[in-house]
Design an enzyme around this catalytic site. Structure first.
Site, PDB file in Angstrom:
ATOM      1  N   GLU A 336       1.024  -1.011  -0.051  1.00 29.51           N
ATOM      2  CA  GLU A 336       0.127  -0.105  -0.042  1.00 29.51           C
ATOM      3  C   GLU A 336       0.918   1.287   0.196  1.00 29.51           C
ATOM      4  O   GLU A 336       0.599   2.240  -0.584  1.00 29.51           O
ATOM      5  CB  GLU A 336      -0.936  -0.181   1.249  1.00 29.51           C
ATOM      6  N   HIS A 423      -5.945  -5.445 -10.561  1.00 29.32           N
ATOM      7  CA  HIS A 423      -5.474  -6.596  -9.432  1.00 29.32           C
ATOM      8  C   HIS A 423      -5.075  -7.731 -10.353  1.00 29.32           C
ATOM      9  O   HIS A 423      -4.523  -8.655  -9.814  1.00 29.32           O
ATOM     10  CB  HIS A 423      -6.623  -6.615  -8.280  1.00 29.32           C
TER      11      HIS A 423
END
Length: 658
Positions: A336, A423
């Site tokens: 992240e 993703h």
């Protein structure tokens, strides 16, 4: 900037200036230009090569960053305005060789801007459109601002409206940027700057670790002075309001059990420190934003919140299912926070190929942080989020060695990749990195196949990461494609290890093994292989047995279809398993379009699905089909269907290359 590995360079003699006073027998090292010198040389090159960056007379440029290699080569990154308006997709990098001579540019923008700067719709209308486009709760919409969108196809005047609120789950914060065409009022595209990873977990992961904290009144607080004063705080299972810094009387934090709220904070604080240290020690980057400052880590966010996310400024972790499984794994933190690094360095986009590259970049460096931490309770591997047990059966979020094992990610590039969720399209980049680092076949981390049956020998993960990071830092742009990433990582490998070095050849081999080929000249002297991701079709006069091109443009009626035919005669061979269909369509809303190939014997292959959310203009793409059971002779047809009403276009040309 610190370089882990210096490029080899010959001795340099300098006349005047730095070299004055050196003995005649002394050898000077590479001359490193100052930031001002690098910018001056780049500006000179820019003035002489404006056409290379598709500059108009109304464009202006501002230096954003300067990267200097150990041999004195420089890479100066610019942003662009048009009549004073920001240009999305207008970024570019000017590359100068040691000594300041021009080497080339990397450009995100593909066409020169020539649009009016007066909007036909008011800002209030754009704000309403943006509010309607958001799927979830809206708390506010900023006043839209005018800009030029040059990121995809022909530049257009647009409004950018930022919609703040929550996603459809009601808990994940959202800051959605919506681009609205300032002439038509239609949504062009949108993206959310709150990056997230979904998952579940059942425990606290890092075990006994050392933490850097700060002495405070009555004890200690979880502020890390060794890592830019980043701190860890408790959201107390709310989604807004004050996040309270953790404090402790004896500087002994948590028990390892979820029942102690500080246990999750230990993992988060440690993960932030490991990410900071990895980038500083291995890549010479001082903090996520390069300013030496740490970032906040917020734990215990929301109620039963099964996510973790980066919002552009800080990390936030939910407590998982039933508030019993905080999502504070090391590679989740590294992943992240690496979104912050890629945004700061290259501002990678989040749709098409570049969306997958963006996610792959975070998986790559989340993995590198995990290896760097070398924590015995969460040792390094190429599984993403393996500890948080997202699927409830012990399997990870993603597998870098064979991405398709998750049932949705791509091992190999194809025309479907740019249309996929980032993703899943990240699989191509993840697979590339694993092959480059560890090689193909059986490895200690898993068995990694190749898309062409080739064998790839890895160069080690540190070298692979150095090549990727330098490419991100010096070459990649906001509209990066996988084909461009191949070229950029090869430039990076050349900068770090030399043209046609073992590392360069391995980078070539790894990209080819994931079906991303390129126009780079192979080191064995053979001819380059054309890339399917950046096609340059060559029309033929009447066609041949290798390539045939349609002869006339045809209108695409609104909410209807058109069929164009190509006749092939005099060819005895079959088509191939890598038959290429190149399509050039002008259309104001390409998401309306469905494209099918019909073979001479009547078989249909879907090349492109309609997508109501793809509001970009035009189709210029090459699709690969397996037509090995078809003869080349006969009539090949391309059927273009406009599925939705409201827009028209033209099928300019299409070709078949066998």
């Amino acid at each position: 900037m610190k370089k882990t590995l210096a490029a080899a360079g010959a001795a340099v003699l300098v006349a005047g200036g730095i070299g004055v006073g050196l003995a005649a027998t002394a050898q000077a090292g590479p001359v490193t230009p100052s930031r001002a010198q690098a910018i001056s040389a780049a500006n000179t090159a820019l003035s002489a090569h404006r056409s290379a960056i598709h500059a108009s007379s109304s464009d202006a440029f501002k230096v954003h960053r300067v990267v200097t290699d150990s041999d004195g080569a420089t890479h100066v990154r610019y942003t662009r305005t048009y009549h004073g308006l920001p240009v999305y997709g207008g970024d570019f990098v000017v590359h100068n060789a040691p000594g300041g001579s021009y080497e080339g540019v990397t450009v995100a923008q593909h066409q020169t801007i020539g649009v009016g700067t007066t909007a036909k719709i008011p800002a209030s209308s754009a704000a309403r459109t943006a509010r309607t486009a958001h799927k979830g709760k809206v708390t506010s919409v900023d006043t839209p601002t005018l800009l030029v969108d040059a990121a995809d196809g022909a530049p257009v005047l647009a409004y950018e409206a930022i919609v703040t609120g929550f996603k459809q789950d009601g808990q994940t914060p959202s800051k959605e940027h919506v681009l609205v065409n300032a002439d038509t009022g239609k949504t062009i595209r949108s993206w959310d700057t709150v990056e997230e990873v979904a998952g579940t977990g059942k425990g606290i992961f890092v075990g006994d670790v050392n933490l850097d904290t700060t002495q405070a009144s009555g004890g200690y607080e979880m502020t890390d002075p060794s890592h830019g004063n980043g701190y860890t705080c408790d959201m107390k299972n709310t989604e807004s309001g004050t996040c309270t810094k953790f404090t402790d009387a004896d500087n002994a934090w948590g028990t390892g059990a979820n029942s102690d709220r500080a246990s999750a904070a230990v993992d988060a604080h440690y993960g932030a420190a490991m990410t900071f240290d990895y980038y500083k020690e291995k890549q010479g980057r001082n903090g996520i934003f390069g300013d030496g400052k740490g970032v906040p880590s917020r734990v215990h966010y929301g109620s039963g919140y099964v996510n973790a996310f980066w919002d552009g400024q800080q990390m936030t972790y939910g407590d998982g299912e039933g508030d019993n499984a905080p999502l504070v794994e090391i590679d989740v933190a590294g992943h992240e926070m690496s979104h912050g690094v890629s945004e700061a360095l290259a501002d990678l986009g989040y749709s098409g190929d570049v969306g997958g590259i963006n996610e792959a970049n975070s998986d790559i460096f989340g993995t590198m942080v995990e290896f760097y931490a070398n924590n015995p309770n969460d040792p390094g591997d190429y599984d993403i989020g393996e500890e948080i047990n997202i699927n409830g059966d012990g399997t990870p979020l993603r597998y870098m060695y064979q991405p398709s094992k998750d049932g949705a990610s791509f091992d190999c590039w194809s025309s479907a990749v740019p249309q996929a969720d980032p993703h899943y399209s990240s699989g191509v980049g993840n697979h590339l990195f694993f092959l480059l680092a560890e090689g193909s076949g059986n490895t200690q981390y898993g068995t990694s196949p190749t898309c062409d049956g080739s064998t790839v020998t890895g160069i080690g993960r540190d070298k692979a990461a150095n090549i990727w990071y330098h490419a991100l830092d010096a070459y990649m742009v906001s509209t990066e494609s996988y084909a461009q990433a191949r070229q950029d990582t090869l430039k990076s490998a050349t900068d770090l290890y030399g043209q046609c070095s073992a590392e360069y050849k391995a980078t070539q081999a790894a990209w080819t093994a994931v079906a991303v080929t390129g126009s780079d000249t192979p080191c064995d002297g053979s001819s380059p292989t054309p890339t399917p991701t950046s096609p340059t079709p060559t029309p033929t006069q009447g066609g041949s047995c290798d390539a045939v091109t349609s002869s006339a443009a045809q209108a695409i009626p609104d909410a209807s279809s058109v069929t164009s035919s190509i006749a092939v005669t005099g060819c005895s061979a079959n088509a191939t398993a890598q038959t290429k269909i190149t399509v050039h369509i002008t259309h104001s809303y390409r998401g309306d379009l469905q494209i099918d190939l019909i073979s001479p014997k009547g078989d249909t292959a879907r090349l492109k699905n309609a997508n109501p959310y793809d509001s970009a203009a035009d189709v210029n793409a090459t699709y690969t089909v397996n037509a090995s059971d078809e003869t080349r002779n006969g009539t090949w047809k391309l059927k273009v269907t406009d599925v939705y009403s409201g827009d028209t276009g033209t099928l300019n040309s299409w070709s078949v290359t066998f």
